[in-house]
Motif scaffolding. Structure first.
Motif, PDB file in Angstrom:
ATOM      1  N   SER A  47       0.797  -1.234   0.000  1.00 25.72           N
ATOM      2  CA  SER A  47       0.000   0.000   0.000  1.00 25.72           C
ATOM      3  C   SER A  47       0.825   1.277   0.000  1.00 25.72           C
ATOM      4  O   SER A  47       0.352   2.314  -0.464  1.00 25.72           O
ATOM      5  N   GLU A  69      -0.336  -9.597   3.418  1.00 28.62           N
ATOM      6  CA  GLU A  69      -1.641  -9.287   2.828  1.00 28.62           C
ATOM      7  C   GLU A  69      -1.582  -7.848   2.327  1.00 28.62           C
ATOM      8  O   GLU A  69      -1.224  -6.936   3.068  1.00 28.62           O
ATOM      9  N   THR A  70      -1.927  -7.659   1.046  1.00 28.00           N
ATOM     10  CA  THR A  70      -1.821  -6.328   0.452  1.00 28.00           C
ATOM     11  C   THR A  70      -3.181  -5.820  -0.012  1.00 28.00           C
ATOM     12  O   THR A  70      -4.058  -6.604  -0.385  1.00 28.00           O
ATOM     13  N   SER A  71      -3.325  -4.504   0.027  1.00 31.23           N
ATOM     14  CA  SER A  71      -4.497  -3.829  -0.533  1.00 31.23           C
ATOM     15  C   SER A  71      -4.110  -2.387  -0.813  1.00 31.23           C
ATOM     16  O   SER A  71      -3.045  -1.938  -0.361  1.00 31.23           O
ATOM     17  N   THR A  75      -1.458  -2.710   4.632  1.00 30.50           N
ATOM     18  CA  THR A  75      -0.527  -3.830   4.458  1.00 30.50           C
ATOM     19  C   THR A  75      -0.440  -4.588   5.774  1.00 30.50           C
ATOM     20  O   THR A  75      -0.281  -3.978   6.831  1.00 30.50           O
ATOM     21  N   GLU A 362      -5.336  -6.755  -4.160  1.00 33.98           N
ATOM     22  CA  GLU A 362      -5.634  -7.339  -2.842  1.00 33.98           C
ATOM     23  C   GLU A 362      -5.219  -8.807  -2.879  1.00 33.98           C
ATOM     24  O   GLU A 362      -5.959  -9.664  -3.328  1.00 33.98           O
ATOM     25  N   SER A 364      -3.085 -12.213  -0.966  1.00 36.07           N
ATOM     26  CA  SER A 364      -2.576 -12.916   0.210  1.00 36.07           C
ATOM     27  C   SER A 364      -1.424 -13.791  -0.262  1.00 36.07           C
ATOM     28  O   SER A 364      -1.612 -14.701  -1.068  1.00 36.07           O
ATOM     29  N   SER A 375      -7.026 -11.487  -1.061  1.00 36.28           N
ATOM     30  CA  SER A 375      -7.041 -11.139   0.348  1.00 36.28           C
ATOM     31  C   SER A 375      -8.446 -10.692   0.753  1.00 36.28           C
ATOM     32  O   SER A 375      -9.350 -10.619  -0.077  1.00 36.28           O
ATOM     33  N   PHE A 377      -9.002  -7.725   2.468  1.00 32.99           N
ATOM     34  CA  PHE A 377      -8.784  -6.370   2.940  1.00 32.99           C
ATOM     35  C   PHE A 377      -9.904  -5.403   2.555  1.00 32.99           C
ATOM     36  O   PHE A 377      -9.966  -4.305   3.080  1.00 32.99           O
ATOM     37  N   THR A 378     -10.769  -5.767   1.645  1.00 32.61           N
ATOM     38  CA  THR A 378     -11.778  -4.825   1.167  1.00 32.61           C
ATOM     39  C   THR A 378     -12.663  -4.320   2.293  1.00 32.61           C
ATOM     40  O   THR A 378     -13.212  -3.234   2.200  1.00 32.61           O
ATOM     41  N   ARG A 381     -12.026  -0.783   3.790  1.00 34.13           N
ATOM     42  CA  ARG A 381     -11.912   0.336   2.869  1.00 34.13           C
ATOM     43  C   ARG A 381     -12.612   1.590   3.374  1.00 34.13           C
ATOM     44  O   ARG A 381     -12.117   2.707   3.207  1.00 34.13           O
TER      45      ARG A 381
END
Length: 384
Positions: A47, A69-71, A75, A362, A364, A375, A377-378, A381
């Motif tokens: 991120s 885990e990214t979005s 992070t 997003e 994993s 992932s 992560f949403t 938001r």
């Protein structure tokens, strides 16, 4: 049995050159032969920058599990150093991040307390698994894992730690020199501070920490004082009988001698903060915080974690009067006599990207098992 010992002796006694420090030639030599037990991600987006990921296996079955885990908004980094088996570290990898996202959604934010709650829910879940399965697999009560997690969200880093993995931040100081700052407190009986803490919590127990085989251990068994799992040292119902002498307590515990309470910290990231190193203790056995920070800072980003890992393995080989190219030929299981499973995640921080809407998938990413998927992560938001 004898063939097993012979293989160890053969690995230890190969003709090798003694050397006192790592040189450029050592790194060049180590890159010419692949290490079959090494897994890497040289450089990926997160991120607010990029990250590098590397893992090496030493045990017959790898006990380190890890994830990034990214979005676009956040992070997450997790390093889980298992002991006694891989079940606890794998369970954490499968559940802790999901608990964190669920609890964050319910509360509308990320905080130290949210992190603590996610760790607690993960511990409860694993102890439930132990309770369900210990009848057919009693040794699951002696399986545990260290747990180091961090999340970057809205320009702030939140970290929780149990055990002796370590998070270090590299900051630029005067004259543009890098300074390594340790973010986490370690929970290991080798540290006087931890022994004092244990004795103060258990004044009635003169054997709460004892020296055994040259190492300080809690109840003469385990070094780490905080973990996920290790149920037999937390709940009397999980005590193991004398048929498992390695884990046998001279008398049943009256109350937990280990805890799953993490140490937590929060840091608003500053322009001088350049990168984070999250790593299991296998790295820190072979280099200092400052040495690691300088390796990262003085070299290209691509392959930063692998570079750190290579330096650690060169040092592990040197301690046995070997070269890393010889260590690469030592198979898993026997490799544990030379170094531990080691996991390293290097997270670079680009401050101009903090708060910006990034084009980051997003994803994993699970260390060593090389699993990449969507992932969850949403759900954060729209959180304030």
């Amino acid at each position: 049995m004898f063939s097993w010992l012979a293989r160890i002796m053969s690995a230890c006694l190969r003709p090798v050159r003694r050397y006192a420090r790592m040189s450029k030639d050592d790194f060049d030599d180590s890159s010419t032969i692949e290490d079959a037990l090494l897994w890497t991600k040289d450089l990926e987006k997160h991120s607010c920058g990029e990250f590098s990921f590397a893992v090496v296996q030493a045990n017959e079955v790898i006990e380190d599990h890890s994830q990034v885990e990214t979005s676009p908004e956040a992070t997450f980094i997790g390093v889980y150093d298992g002991h006694g088996g891989p079940e606890a570290s794998r369970f954490i990898s499968d559940h802790l991040f999901l608990h964190l996202m669920r609890i964050a959604r319910e509360n509308g934010t990320i905080s130290e307390d949210i992190l603590k709650s996610a760790v607690s829910a993960t511990e409860d879940g694993f102890l439930t698994l132990v309770r369900r399965t210990c009848g057919i697999k009693p040794l699951i009560a002696a399986i545990g894992s260290c747990c180091l997690v961090g999340i970057i969200w809205k320009g702030t880093l939140y970290v929780a730690n149990l055990g002796d993995s370590r998070a270090v931040i590299g900051c630029v100081g005067k004259s543009n020199k890098i300074i390594a700052e340790q973010l986490t407190r370690e929970h290991n009986a080798s540290m006087e501070e931890v022994r004092r803490e244990l004795r103060s919590l258990h004044p009635e127990d003169s054997q709460i920490v004892v020296m055994k085989h040259g190492t300080w251990r809690i109840k003469g068994i385990i070094q780490v004082s905080r973990s996920i799992g290790d149920a037999y040292l937390k709940r009397p119902e999980f005590s193991l009988d004398p048929s498992f002498p390695r884990f046998h307590l001279p008398e049943p515990i009256g109350r937990p001698v280990l805890t799953s309470e993490p140490s937590v910290c929060t840091r608003v990231l500053q322009p001088t903060d350049k990168f984070l190193i999250f790593a299991s203790d296998g790295l820190w056995e072979h280099m200092t915080n400052q040495e690691a920070a300088e390796i990262v800072y003085n070299n290209p980003r691509t392959g930063a974690a692998k570079r750190l890992l290579t330096a650690a393995l060169i040092e592990a080989a040197r301690k046995r009067e070997m070269r890393y190219k010889d260590l690469k030929n030592v198979e898993k299981g026997i490799r544990r006599f030379f170094h531990d499973d080691i996991t390293i995640v290097v997270v670079f921080i680009d401050h101009e990207l903090l708060g910006e809407k990034m084009s980051v998938p997003e994803l994993s990413i699970r260390g060593f098992i090389d699993t990449v998927g969507p992932s969850n992560f949403t759900i954060i938001r729209n959180m304030e």
